[in-house]
Motif scaffolding. Structure first.
Motif, PDB file in Angstrom:
ATOM      1  N   UNK A 131       3.364  14.489  -8.671  1.00  0.00           N
ATOM      2  CA  UNK A 131       4.312  15.573  -8.416  1.00  0.00           C
ATOM      3  C   UNK A 131       3.987  16.412  -7.205  1.00  0.00           C
ATOM      4  N   UNK A 132       3.094  15.932  -6.359  1.00  0.00           N
ATOM      5  CA  UNK A 132       2.779  16.696  -5.153  1.00  0.00           C
ATOM      6  C   UNK A 132       2.431  15.760  -4.008  1.00  0.00           C
ATOM      7  N   UNK A 133       2.780  16.195  -2.845  1.00  0.00           N
ATOM      8  CA  UNK A 133       2.449  15.455  -1.633  1.00  0.00           C
ATOM      9  C   UNK A 133       1.825  16.452  -0.666  1.00  0.00           C
TER      10      UNK A 133
ATOM     11  N   UNK B 227      -1.172  12.275   2.560  1.00  0.00           N
ATOM     12  CA  UNK B 227      -0.475  11.471   3.555  1.00  0.00           C
ATOM     13  C   UNK B 227      -1.459  10.799   4.510  1.00  0.00           C
ATOM     14  N   UNK B 228      -2.466  11.547   4.973  1.00  0.00           N
ATOM     15  CA  UNK B 228      -3.483  10.979   5.861  1.00  0.00           C
ATOM     16  C   UNK B 228      -4.252   9.858   5.151  1.00  0.00           C
ATOM     17  N   UNK B 229      -4.589  10.088   3.897  1.00  0.00           N
ATOM     18  CA  UNK B 229      -5.297   9.067   3.114  1.00  0.00           C
ATOM     19  C   UNK B 229      -4.432   7.816   2.972  1.00  0.00           C
ATOM     20  N   UNK B 230      -3.148   8.001   2.721  1.00  0.00           N
ATOM     21  CA  UNK B 230      -2.231   6.865   2.566  1.00  0.00           C
ATOM     22  C   UNK B 230      -2.118   6.054   3.847  1.00  0.00           C
TER      23      UNK B 230
ATOM     24  N   UNK C 134       0.821  -1.199   0.000  1.00  0.00           N
ATOM     25  CA  UNK C 134       0.000   0.000   0.000  1.00  0.00           C
ATOM     26  C   UNK C 134       0.867   1.266   0.000  1.00  0.00           C
ATOM     27  N   UNK C 135       1.895   1.279   0.817  1.00  0.00           N
ATOM     28  CA  UNK C 135       2.799   2.433   0.871  1.00  0.00           C
ATOM     29  C   UNK C 135       3.521   2.612  -0.465  1.00  0.00           C
ATOM     30  N   UNK C 136       3.997   1.517  -1.051  1.00  0.00           N
ATOM     31  CA  UNK C 136       4.690   1.606  -2.339  1.00  0.00           C
ATOM     32  C   UNK C 136       3.761   2.139  -3.423  1.00  0.00           C
ATOM     33  N   UNK C 137       2.524   1.666  -3.442  1.00  0.00           N
ATOM     34  CA  UNK C 137       1.546   2.106  -4.430  1.00  0.00           C
ATOM     35  C   UNK C 137       1.253   3.594  -4.279  1.00  0.00           C
ATOM     36  N   UNK C 138       0.993   4.028  -3.060  1.00  0.00           N
ATOM     37  CA  UNK C 138       0.680   5.436  -2.832  1.00  0.00           C
ATOM     38  C   UNK C 138       1.888   6.332  -3.077  1.00  0.00           C
ATOM     39  N   UNK C 139       3.073   5.863  -2.774  1.00  0.00           N
ATOM     40  CA  UNK C 139       4.287   6.648  -3.048  1.00  0.00           C
ATOM     41  C   UNK C 139       4.467   6.830  -4.546  1.00  0.00           C
ATOM     42  N   UNK C 140       4.257   5.770  -5.302  1.00  0.00           N
ATOM     43  CA  UNK C 140       4.368   5.846  -6.759  1.00  0.00           C
ATOM     44  C   UNK C 140       3.362   6.852  -7.320  1.00  0.00           C
ATOM     45  N   UNK C 141       2.128   6.789  -6.847  1.00  0.00           N
ATOM     46  CA  UNK C 141       1.095   7.717  -7.325  1.00  0.00           C
ATOM     47  C   UNK C 141       1.442   9.162  -6.966  1.00  0.00           C
ATOM     48  N   UNK C 142       1.969   9.394  -5.757  1.00  0.00           N
ATOM     49  CA  UNK C 142       2.335  10.752  -5.337  1.00  0.00           C
ATOM     50  C   UNK C 142       3.484  11.298  -6.186  1.00  0.00           C
TER      51      UNK C 142
END
Length: 145
Positions: free
Chosen positions: A56-58, A63-66, A44-52
């Protein structure tokens, strides 16, 4: 045509956490929950990191959603794995031989239980039981190749 070869060995890291509850089935269940829950959280973290990174924005909201998604995925897959491991172990204790049939029965029971907990459609529950049994049996056969 150029070609290359890879020589060496790859091994996965091994992390063993032992929780002794005094009951073998609970020990196996909690072990399955922790291991697969950790894998689900990592995915889940890897997937959300890739999408972020692609967006191009975090933001704080992202972060809360992730974090919420990571916890939800971890709890869900950990629970499914814990139920499966407990079922397979319990079936093995009842049947005595350790073979692929324990995985098939444990997978079918897990598929039916998880499906029944999430919906009331009888056909879907039976279908998920068959799917769980097939996946568990296939994993045993693939492990023994």
């Amino acid at each position: 045509m150029p070609s290359g070869r890879f020589f060496g060995s790859l091994s996965t890291p091994r992390v063993d956490i032992t929780i002794d509850t005094g009951n073998h089935i609970l020990n196996h269940t909690s072990d399955g929950f922790l291991k697969i829950g950790t894998v689900a959280a990592t995915r889940s973290i890897a997937d959300d990191s890739f999408k972020a990174i692609n967006r191009g924005k975090i933001s704080k909201h992202c972060l809360e959603h992730s974090v919420k998604k990571m916890c939800k995925e971890s709890a869900y897959w950990g629970t499914v794995a814990g139920v499966y491991v407990g079922m397979e172990y319990g079936v093995g204790r009842i049947r005595c031989p350790t073979d692929w049939k324990n995985a098939m029965i444990g997978g079918a029971l897990t598929g039916a239980i998880v499906s029944a907990a999430t919906n009331n459609d009888k056909e879907r529950i039976v279908s998920d039981a068959f799917t769980g049994g097939a996946i568990a049996t296939a994993s045993v056969f693939l492990n023994n190749m």
